[in-house]
Write an enzyme that holds these catalytic residues in place. Structure first.
Site: not given
Length: 425
Positions: A263, A278, A350, A353, A392
């Site tokens: 990404r 990130r 997070e 999801s 994470r």
């Protein structure tokens, strides 16, 4: 994409649902689609009438020629009719192209139970697990991991630039063990079929799940071959049955897959970009389901629970969030986020999801099922969720289980996968 018939028959419902997403540019698209659709349908009706007229005239021309009588008047009128048909066909194509452009750029409609608003309106459904009490000040994972020799950020940046960490030794082993643990639980206990999928996909594949055309700037493209690096295994796995018609007894279809994810949008202006928070490339185990429409909402609860089970076995404190409309993904109708408390950075991170997309993706990818042989095909409902996302989880594990001497005690569930019970210098 959305069904154009919703714009035709339930415009207020569509307009209201899009307005709840908080983007004022969306509701006016309803009227544009309706106008284009009305024009397209009127043009098609005229084309059908003209073709019927042309067929009748062709019969008369044939009869006149057989009788040796002149047919020039009919022939000339049919030339004019043919030109009109060609012009109308072009109008229909232009209208259909514009309608498709709008539908591809229009997000899914949020379910009624999704709260309106932005990130501040996200609702905590529940929080589980005990918050650890430290007899010392917990350190952030990047300090711990670098001291343990398991994370090498400078060399990752040297190789590829910022946002591409290198895991070394026990760090690489820990991540591999976590991936295997996640896959084993999903296959053996949750009934998923494991897939190994390509990491480069076509433009059509990314369009099927909603990444294109909306998010082209956030994806990595190999221009020479027009192949795209996947942002998540959701993309190839959801497209497994693109343009296929499944039998009803095949549902539900459940797939799980590990993949690296790529990404471009890994964070801006230094926000949450330290360590593993990130990054541009990361690993993730994905869960994907095809469900009958009447089961998809229930399936979202099941899928989210399957991700939570892993967090509980890892002994991490987590919470489930119901995302508000303004924080909802482009293709999603409803999403739960799972966040884990990271004591070193003192933040909820997070790690999963989980979303239901209703028939939004299946319309784009043309994935249908038939309940019985004589019945009309229907679009499946698709779901996916992270089960779970790295790195994470790595950051949370290191911070949650750190000791005062800088070592990290590993949770019992993954010790057989890693072959050790502690990370030490």
């Amino acid at each position: 994409m959305l069904d154009v018939r919703l714009f035709r028959h339930e415009p207020e419902k569509v307009r209201g649902a899009l307005a709840r997403r908080g983007d004022e540019t969306l509701p006016p698209l309803v009227d544009e689609v309706r106008t284009l659709d009305e024009h397209r349908r009127a043009a098609l009706a005229e084309v059908n009438d003209l073709k019927a007229e042309r067929n009748e005239a062709s019969k008369k021309i044939g009869a006149l020629k057989r009788a040796g009588e002149p047919a020039d008047e009919y022939i000339e009128s049919m030339r004019v009719v043919g030109e009109r048909i060609a012009a109308l066909d072009e109008e229909v194509r232009d209208a259909e192209q514009r309608i498709e452009e709008i539908l591809l750029a229009t997000p899914n409609l949020p379910m009624d139970e999704v709260p309106a608003g932005g990130e501040a309106e996200n609702q905590v459904v529940h929080t589980r697990g005990e918050e650890r009490e430290f007899g010392f000040t917990p350190r952030p994972h990047w300090d711990l991991a670098e001291a343990l020799g398991i994370l090498d950020l400078p060399r990752g940046a040297k190789i590829s630039g910022s946002g591409f960490p290198v895991l070394r030794g026990a760090g690489a082993r820990l991540q591999r063990g976590l991936i295997n643990f996640f896959l084993d639980v999903h296959v053996a206990e949750h009934g998923y079929e494991e897939l190994r999928v390509p990491y480069l996909v076509t433009r059509e594949t990314l369009t099927g799940t909603g990444q294109l055309p909306k998010f082209s700037e956030e994806s990595y493209l190999a221009e020479r071959d027009d192949l795209w690096l996947i942002p998540t295994a959701e993309v190839p796995v959801t497209n497994m049955h693109r343009d296929e018609l499944l039998e009803f007894d095949r549902l539900p279809v459940r797939y799980t897959a590990y993949s690296p994810c790529f990404r471009r949008e890994a964070g801006a202006a230094g926000k949450d970009t330290r360590g593993l928070l990130r990054v541009h490339q990361f690993d993730k185990v994905e869960l994907v389901r095809y469900e009958a429409p009447e089961r998809s909402r229930e399936a979202l609860e099941e899928l989210t629970r399957e991700a939570e089970v892993l967090l509980e076995r890892l002994g991490l404190r987590y919470r489930r969030l119901l995302l508000a409309t303004g924080d909802l993904g482009f293709s999603s109708a409803m999403t739960y986020d799972l966040e884990v408390w990271a004591p070193g950075v003192e933040k909820w991170l997070e790690v999963s999801s989980c979303s239901v997309f209703t028939d939004y993706q299946s319309r784009r990818a043309n994935i249908r099922f038939r309940r019985a042989q004589a019945e009309k095909p229907e679009f499946v409902h698709t779901l996916n969720g992270s089960g779970l996302a790295l790195p994470r989880i790595m950051a949370c594990l290191i911070e949650h289980f750190q000791e005062e001497d800088g070592s990290v005690t590993l949770p019992e569930a993954i010790r057989p996968y890693v072959g050790m019970d502690r990370l030490t210098v």
